[in-house]
Scaffold this motif. Structure first.
Motif, PDB file in Angstrom:
ATOM      1  N   ASN A   8     -17.458  81.389  97.569  1.00 33.82           N
ATOM      2  CA  ASN A   8     -18.843  81.352  98.018  1.00 33.82           C
ATOM      3  C   ASN A   8     -19.636  80.397  97.121  1.00 33.82           C
ATOM      4  O   ASN A   8     -20.584  80.785  96.432  1.00 33.82           O
ATOM      5  CB  ASN A   8     -19.427  82.765  97.969  1.00 33.82           C
ATOM      6  CG  ASN A   8     -20.501  82.989  99.015  1.00 33.82           C
ATOM      7  OD1 ASN A   8     -20.834  82.101  99.778  1.00 33.82           O
ATOM      8  ND2 ASN A   8     -21.043  84.185  99.024  1.00 33.82           N
ATOM      9  N   GLU A   9     -19.268  79.133  97.144  1.00 39.67           N
ATOM     10  CA  GLU A   9     -19.716  78.195  96.114  1.00 39.67           C
ATOM     11  C   GLU A   9     -21.213  77.915  96.157  1.00 39.67           C
ATOM     12  O   GLU A   9     -21.864  77.859  95.109  1.00 39.67           O
ATOM     13  CB  GLU A   9     -18.923  76.887  96.243  1.00 39.67           C
ATOM     14  CG  GLU A   9     -17.454  77.035  95.882  1.00 39.67           C
ATOM     15  CD  GLU A   9     -16.687  75.731  96.007  1.00 39.67           C
ATOM     16  OE1 GLU A   9     -17.320  74.714  96.388  1.00 39.67           O
ATOM     17  OE2 GLU A   9     -15.483  75.729  95.724  1.00 39.67           O
ATOM     18  N   ASP A  10     -21.775  77.717  97.345  1.00 42.96           N
ATOM     19  CA  ASP A  10     -23.201  77.414  97.427  1.00 42.96           C
ATOM     20  C   ASP A  10     -24.039  78.568  96.898  1.00 42.96           C
ATOM     21  O   ASP A  10     -25.001  78.373  96.143  1.00 42.96           O
ATOM     22  CB  ASP A  10     -23.600  77.090  98.864  1.00 42.96           C
ATOM     23  CG  ASP A  10     -23.039  75.763  99.340  1.00 42.96           C
ATOM     24  OD1 ASP A  10     -22.662  74.945  98.476  1.00 42.96           O
ATOM     25  OD2 ASP A  10     -22.979  75.545 100.559  1.00 42.96           O
ATOM     26  N   GLU A  11     -23.684  79.783  97.306  1.00 46.22           N
ATOM     27  CA  GLU A  11     -24.428  80.945  96.825  1.00 46.22           C
ATOM     28  C   GLU A  11     -24.226  81.144  95.323  1.00 46.22           C
ATOM     29  O   GLU A  11     -25.166  81.500  94.604  1.00 46.22           O
ATOM     30  CB  GLU A  11     -23.992  82.202  97.586  1.00 46.22           C
ATOM     31  CG  GLU A  11     -24.397  82.213  99.043  1.00 46.22           C
ATOM     32  CD  GLU A  11     -25.904  82.216  99.238  1.00 46.22           C
ATOM     33  OE1 GLU A  11     -26.592  82.975  98.539  1.00 46.22           O
ATOM     34  OE2 GLU A  11     -26.393  81.450 100.086  1.00 46.22           O
ATOM     35  N   ALA A  12     -23.031  80.913  94.839  1.00 46.94           N
ATOM     36  CA  ALA A  12     -22.778  81.038  93.404  1.00 46.94           C
ATOM     37  C   ALA A  12     -23.635  80.058  92.614  1.00 46.94           C
ATOM     38  O   ALA A  12     -24.216  80.407  91.571  1.00 46.94           O
ATOM     39  CB  ALA A  12     -21.295  80.808  93.101  1.00 46.94           C
ATOM     40  N   ARG A  13     -23.750  78.839  93.120  1.00 50.93           N
ATOM     41  CA  ARG A  13     -24.572  77.831  92.451  1.00 50.93           C
ATOM     42  C   ARG A  13     -26.043  78.256  92.429  1.00 50.93           C
ATOM     43  O   ARG A  13     -26.730  78.137  91.411  1.00 50.93           O
ATOM     44  CB  ARG A  13     -24.396  76.494  93.171  1.00 50.93           C
ATOM     45  CG  ARG A  13     -25.048  75.313  92.460  1.00 50.93           C
ATOM     46  CD  ARG A  13     -24.809  74.017  93.234  1.00 50.93           C
ATOM     47  NE  ARG A  13     -23.390  73.790  93.486  1.00 50.93           N
ATOM     48  CZ  ARG A  13     -22.809  73.876  94.676  1.00 50.93           C
ATOM     49  NH1 ARG A  13     -23.532  74.174  95.751  1.00 50.93           N
ATOM     50  NH2 ARG A  13     -21.514  73.660  94.831  1.00 50.93           N
ATOM     51  N   ASP A  14     -26.510  78.771  93.551  1.00 50.85           N
ATOM     52  CA  ASP A  14     -27.919  79.171  93.661  1.00 50.85           C
ATOM     53  C   ASP A  14     -28.239  80.358  92.755  1.00 50.85           C
ATOM     54  O   ASP A  14     -29.221  80.342  92.010  1.00 50.85           O
ATOM     55  CB  ASP A  14     -28.213  79.517  95.127  1.00 50.85           C
ATOM     56  CG  ASP A  14     -29.700  79.586  95.415  1.00 50.85           C
ATOM     57  OD1 ASP A  14     -30.483  78.945  94.688  1.00 50.85           O
ATOM     58  OD2 ASP A  14     -30.085  80.276  96.378  1.00 50.85           O
ATOM     59  N   TRP A  15     -27.395  81.386  92.805  1.00 56.44           N
ATOM     60  CA  TRP A  15     -27.684  82.606  92.044  1.00 56.44           C
ATOM     61  C   TRP A  15     -27.397  82.464  90.558  1.00 56.44           C
ATOM     62  O   TRP A  15     -27.826  83.306  89.756  1.00 56.44           O
ATOM     63  CB  TRP A  15     -26.922  83.783  92.644  1.00 56.44           C
ATOM     64  CG  TRP A  15     -27.472  84.178  93.977  1.00 56.44           C
ATOM     65  CD1 TRP A  15     -26.950  83.889  95.206  1.00 56.44           C
ATOM     66  CD2 TRP A  15     -28.679  84.897  94.226  1.00 56.44           C
ATOM     67  NE1 TRP A  15     -27.759  84.385  96.203  1.00 56.44           N
ATOM     68  CE2 TRP A  15     -28.822  85.012  95.629  1.00 56.44           C
ATOM     69  CE3 TRP A  15     -29.653  85.464  93.402  1.00 56.44           C
ATOM     70  CZ2 TRP A  15     -29.906  85.672  96.225  1.00 56.44           C
ATOM     71  CZ3 TRP A  15     -30.732  86.113  93.993  1.00 56.44           C
ATOM     72  CH2 TRP A  15     -30.846  86.212  95.382  1.00 56.44           C
ATOM     73  N   ASN A  16     -26.705  81.402  90.186  1.00 57.08           N
ATOM     74  CA  ASN A  16     -26.550  81.104  88.764  1.00 57.08           C
ATOM     75  C   ASN A  16     -27.527  80.023  88.305  1.00 57.08           C
ATOM     76  O   ASN A  16     -27.505  79.621  87.142  1.00 57.08           O
ATOM     77  CB  ASN A  16     -25.114  80.682  88.463  1.00 57.08           C
ATOM     78  CG  ASN A  16     -24.179  81.872  88.444  1.00 57.08           C
ATOM     79  OD1 ASN A  16     -24.212  82.678  87.528  1.00 57.08           O
ATOM     80  ND2 ASN A  16     -23.343  82.002  89.467  1.00 57.08           N
ATOM     81  N   GLY A  17     -28.370  79.581  89.215  1.00 56.40           N
ATOM     82  CA  GLY A  17     -29.375  78.579  88.906  1.00 56.40           C
ATOM     83  C   GLY A  17     -30.759  79.184  88.931  1.00 56.40           C
ATOM     84  O   GLY A  17     -30.990  80.311  88.477  1.00 56.40           O
ATOM     85  N   GLU A  18     -31.696  78.441  89.541  1.00 53.11           N
ATOM     86  CA  GLU A  18     -33.103  78.832  89.472  1.00 53.11           C
ATOM     87  C   GLU A  18     -33.380  80.162  90.168  1.00 53.11           C
ATOM     88  O   GLU A  18     -34.181  80.970  89.690  1.00 53.11           O
ATOM     89  CB  GLU A  18     -33.976  77.729  90.069  1.00 53.11           C
ATOM     90  CG  GLU A  18     -35.448  77.889  89.769  1.00 53.11           C
ATOM     91  CD  GLU A  18     -36.260  76.659  90.130  1.00 53.11           C
ATOM     92  OE1 GLU A  18     -37.490  76.697  89.947  1.00 53.11           O
ATOM     93  OE2 GLU A  18     -35.661  75.662  90.583  1.00 53.11           O
ATOM     94  N   THR A  19     -32.721  80.409  91.294  1.00 54.35           N
ATOM     95  CA  THR A  19     -32.948  81.668  92.005  1.00 54.35           C
ATOM     96  C   THR A  19     -32.534  82.860  91.165  1.00 54.35           C
ATOM     97  O   THR A  19     -33.283  83.839  91.029  1.00 54.35           O
ATOM     98  CB  THR A  19     -32.191  81.672  93.339  1.00 54.35           C
ATOM     99  OG1 THR A  19     -32.710  80.643  94.182  1.00 54.35           O
ATOM    100  CG2 THR A  19     -32.332  83.010  94.046  1.00 54.35           C
ATOM    101  N   GLY A  20     -31.348  82.802  90.590  1.00 55.31           N
ATOM    102  CA  GLY A  20     -30.886  83.901  89.747  1.00 55.31           C
ATOM    103  C   GLY A  20     -31.758  84.114  88.528  1.00 55.31           C
ATOM    104  O   GLY A  20     -32.049  85.251  88.133  1.00 55.31           O
TER     105      GLY A  20
END
Length: 273
Positions: A3-15
């Motif tokens: 789930n690469e896109d979500e992993a990137r998002d939730w480990n970035g600004e959103t997370g």
């Protein structure tokens, strides 16, 4: 992680935003959370998998009812908050894991629950098939997910206001996201395909608290994932005008106990045969 896109998002600004505002999100969802816990029927000694556990709120509540809990989430920033909150507590741990592919073992858990953490799978069928494998025979599933955007005033009203100033057309695009499980027939299809039975999909309506006053609620919304992405494409003066308009629109919903708008969710239950 697949789930690469979500992993990137939730480990970035959103997370990071969720981690910083964990208490705000808990207050926002405070009237919905008890419905999930009651439906889950947590018993002392239950082994519980908390899917998309975020900052650990529901995992801690389950542990407080005597369960032994594993919280799983993609987000490193949010899990850091969860681990800090759970420091010194027995019977609870947190793993950074993609529920679609992580090996939780076979027939380990009595219950899998989630508070709005299941809508972000790239492959929901794979995720729930993996969860079913991890449940013992007779194991239960209980989770909350959002109904259609237009039924959720706390998202539809801000979207309409900001839509006067920015392009909001991509908010409900197909794929992982807040409203990916809005259709009950799709929910049942996924759960049945994953090997679960007796799916209950019950409507739940409760107000959610967006902030202490209209200004703080507007600021909270504009920096959240949905509206941050929209406003990021706008000039600074447009963002200021949109934020001012949103603040004004929220004033009628301000009470001595904060700004409250309506929400609409599904409370979903199922069982492994």
């Amino acid at each position: 992680m697949v789930n690469e896109d979500e992993a990137r998002d939730w480990n970035g600004e959103t997370g990071r935003y969720w981690a910083t505002h964990a208490e705000h999100y808990d207050a926002m969802l405070a009237r919905l959370t008890p419905h999930l816990l009651d439906a889950a029927g947590i018993r002392p000694g239950d082994r519980v998998l908390d899917i998309g556990c975020g900052c650990g709120t529901t995992a801690l509540l389950a542990a407080g009812r005597g369960a032994r809990v594993l919280g799983a989430d993609l987000s490193g920033p949010m899990l850091a908050v969860a681990r800090e909150r759970a420091a010194g507590r027995d019977g609870i741990r947190f793993d950074q894991a993609d529920v679609q592919v992580h090996d939780f073992g076979a027939e380990v858990f009595d219950l899998a629950l989630s508070r709005f953490g299941v809508m972000f799978f790239d492959d929901p069928l794979a995720a729930f098939t993996n969860v079913t494998r991890a449940l013992r025979p007779g194991g239960r599933v209980a989770f909350l997910c959002w109904r259609e955007l237009r039924e959720n005033q706390h998202r539809a009203l801000p979207l309409d206001v900001i839509g006067r100033y920015a392009d909001t057309s991509g908010v409900t695009s197909p794929g992982p996201g807040m409203f990916s499980f809005a259709r009950p027939e799709y929910l049942r299809e996924v759960l049945t395909g994953a090997g679960l039975t007796g799916a209950g999909v019950d409507e739940l309506r409760e107000p959610v608290r967006l902030g202490a006053d209209a200004a703080s609620a507007a600021d909270f919304l504009r920096h959240g994932a949905m509206f941050r992405a929209i406003l990021a494409r706008c000039p600074a003066d447009t963002v200021e005008r949109a934020t001012a308009a949103l603040t004004e629109a929220l004033v009628p919903y301000q009470t001595p106990d904060g700004v409250w708008l309506e929400s609409a969710a599904w409370l979903v239950t199922a069982r492994k045969p």
